[in-house]
Enzyme design. Structure first.
Site, PDB file in Angstrom:
ATOM      1  N   TYR A 151       2.395   2.336   5.308  1.00  0.00           N
ATOM      2  CA  TYR A 151       2.824   1.556   4.146  1.00  0.00           C
ATOM      3  C   TYR A 151       3.682   2.349   3.155  1.00  0.00           C
ATOM      4  O   TYR A 151       4.116   1.799   2.147  1.00  0.00           O
ATOM      5  CB  TYR A 151       1.609   0.965   3.411  1.00  0.00           C
ATOM      6  CG  TYR A 151       0.548   1.971   3.008  1.00  0.00           C
ATOM      7  CD1 TYR A 151       0.634   2.667   1.806  1.00  0.00           C
ATOM      8  CD2 TYR A 151      -0.551   2.216   3.828  1.00  0.00           C
ATOM      9  CE1 TYR A 151      -0.338   3.572   1.428  1.00  0.00           C
ATOM     10  CE2 TYR A 151      -1.533   3.122   3.458  1.00  0.00           C
ATOM     11  CZ  TYR A 151      -1.419   3.805   2.260  1.00  0.00           C
ATOM     12  OH  TYR A 151      -2.386   4.719   1.895  1.00  0.00           O
ATOM     13  N   ARG A 182      -0.290  10.169  -4.972  1.00  0.00           N
ATOM     14  CA  ARG A 182      -1.151  10.960  -4.088  1.00  0.00           C
ATOM     15  C   ARG A 182      -0.370  11.245  -2.813  1.00  0.00           C
ATOM     16  O   ARG A 182       0.147  10.340  -2.174  1.00  0.00           O
ATOM     17  CB  ARG A 182      -2.464  10.237  -3.787  1.00  0.00           C
ATOM     18  CG  ARG A 182      -2.325   8.839  -3.199  1.00  0.00           C
ATOM     19  CD  ARG A 182      -3.658   8.311  -2.691  1.00  0.00           C
ATOM     20  NE  ARG A 182      -3.620   6.885  -2.407  1.00  0.00           N
ATOM     21  CZ  ARG A 182      -3.174   6.342  -1.284  1.00  0.00           C
ATOM     22  NH1 ARG A 182      -2.722   7.116  -0.303  1.00  0.00           N
ATOM     23  NH2 ARG A 182      -3.175   5.037  -1.112  1.00  0.00           N
ATOM     24  N   HIS A 214      -5.406   7.490   1.206  1.00  0.00           N
ATOM     25  CA  HIS A 214      -6.358   7.014   0.190  1.00  0.00           C
ATOM     26  C   HIS A 214      -7.669   7.780   0.295  1.00  0.00           C
ATOM     27  O   HIS A 214      -8.192   8.288  -0.698  1.00  0.00           O
ATOM     28  CB  HIS A 214      -6.594   5.518   0.382  1.00  0.00           C
ATOM     29  CG  HIS A 214      -7.622   4.945  -0.531  1.00  0.00           C
ATOM     30  ND1 HIS A 214      -7.435   4.820  -1.879  1.00  0.00           N
ATOM     31  CD2 HIS A 214      -8.867   4.467  -0.280  1.00  0.00           C
ATOM     32  CE1 HIS A 214      -8.506   4.293  -2.435  1.00  0.00           C
ATOM     33  NE2 HIS A 214      -9.394   4.073  -1.482  1.00  0.00           N
TER      34      HIS A 214
END
Length: 371
Positions: A284, A270, A274
């Site tokens: 991250y 993706r 999120h």
């Protein structure tokens, strides 16, 4: 006295490696759109290939416009889908209209392509009850927010189809994080025991929110988790539309013919966060990682393949983009015109026979709402 023979130690590493090596990544197109496995190229007509690409472009535009609408305050909860078009739309392309779809919250594109009006998808995002009132001929349930819970539901629906002698199949999706949930294991185990008509898809985009895949499980692949349930598991290049379609189509046929469920792991990515509810992927994920996956982009890969066949062009893609923008504009306007929800309506639906305390609250809120 004879000396006891020394027992040869068990090679536990070999046991693990034996399972690991059985799950190669299934691929048909490389990242340059060239066939690397011509013998299994799916038998799709030119029209079907163009339709699949159209749906993938539509999904990319929907992702972009939904992100903008969210930031404008016109859309509520949204989980970005850019990068996962092949994983989502190519797998759905293998479904029949009579098949049942049980999506997760990132699977709105498949839901709309299965028949949910885009207006209702937008209402679901806003938390409006009208976004959950599906037409009787729409074989689907609303997107599940609880991680992995749709797998349990899918196992039940799939068993119901089998008991009714149906040749239809349930498709359900979760992410790599969902494959770490108890519901995941319970569902594939239950479906495996009863040979239920289910196709269980794990969209492995590398991160469960911010938790990387390698910190979720020691298993080399997520597909091999099927072994414990006694069902087939396969890993596929989730950025390759032809590979995803082929695997999903054959898995559907296997399940529809009474052989039981299949677990599919799609290796995908993706590009966005999120969800748009506060996640920051730069905390991250590295830019190098993003760039590496952008080189595998499913739209770029499929575009090159279709252009080489003379089936796609920049003009055709621009036409799809503009049509999609108009579709979204119309749908969001329609959603804006749906009457807003009232607290009194929520209270009225709490009990079949309302107790006095609820009646009093309804009266209070109706008085406020009438002003």
């Amino acid at each position: 006295m004879a000396k006891a023979k020394k027992q040869k130690p068990i090679d536990f590493n070999a046991l693990v490696e034996e399972v690991d090596k059985d799950f190669p990544t299934y691929q048909i197109l490389d990242q340059d759109g060239k066939l690397v496995n011509k013998d299994v190229e799916p038998d799709l007509s030119d029209e079907e290939l163009v339709e699949l690409m159209t749906r993938m472009v539509w999904s990319r535009v929907l992702d972009q416009r939904s992100t903008a609408l969210n930031r404008q305050g016109r859309l509520g909860f949204f989980a970005p889908t850019a990068g996962q078009e092949a994983s989502q739309l190519a797998s759905h392309f293998a479904m029949e209209k009579e098949d049942y779809l049980l999506p997760g919250y990132r699977d709105v594109p498949q839901l709309v392509q299965h028949g949910l009006p885009l207006k209702e998808a937008f209402l679901w995002s806003r938390g409006h009850v009208a976004g959950n009132l599906y037409a009787e001929d729409l074989n689907a349930l609303p997107p599940q927010i609880i991680i992995g819970a749709q797998y349990i539901q899918a196992a039940g629906v799939a068993l119901g189809m089998k008991k009714r002698g149906k040749k239809n199949v349930v498709f359900t999706y979760t992410g790599d994080g969902g494959s770490s949930q108890g519901d995941f294991y319970e569902a594939i185990n239950f479906a495996g025991v009863y040979k239920a008509n289910g196709v269980f898809i794990i969209q492995n985009n590398g991160f469960a929110i911010s938790t990387p895949r390698e910190q979720q499980t020691a298993a080399k692949t997520l597909a091999q988790k099927a072994v414990a349930a006694g069902i087939p598991g396969i890993q596929v290049d989730g950025m390759d539309p032809l590979a995803v379609y082929t695997v999903s189509k054959q898995a559907r046929e296997w399940a529809a013919n009474g052989n039981g469920p299949v677990l599919i792991e799609t290796l995908t990515y993706r590009y966005g966060p999120h969800t748009l509810s506060g996640d920051d992927p730069t905390r991250y994920r590295s830019k190098d990682m993003d760039d590496e996956w952008l080189q595998k982009d499913p739209l770029t890969r499929f575009r090159k393949y279709l252009e080489a066949k003379g089936l796609w062009s920049e003009e055709k893609e621009e036409q799809v983009i503009e049509q999609t923008k108009e579709e979204i504009k119309t749908a969001i306007s329609e959603a804006d015109r749906v009457p807003k929800q009232k607290v009194s309506d929520f209270l009225k639906s709490m009990f079949e026979v309302q107790p006095q305390s609820i009646k009093e609250q309804i009266a209070i809120y109706e008085a406020k709402e009438s002003k």
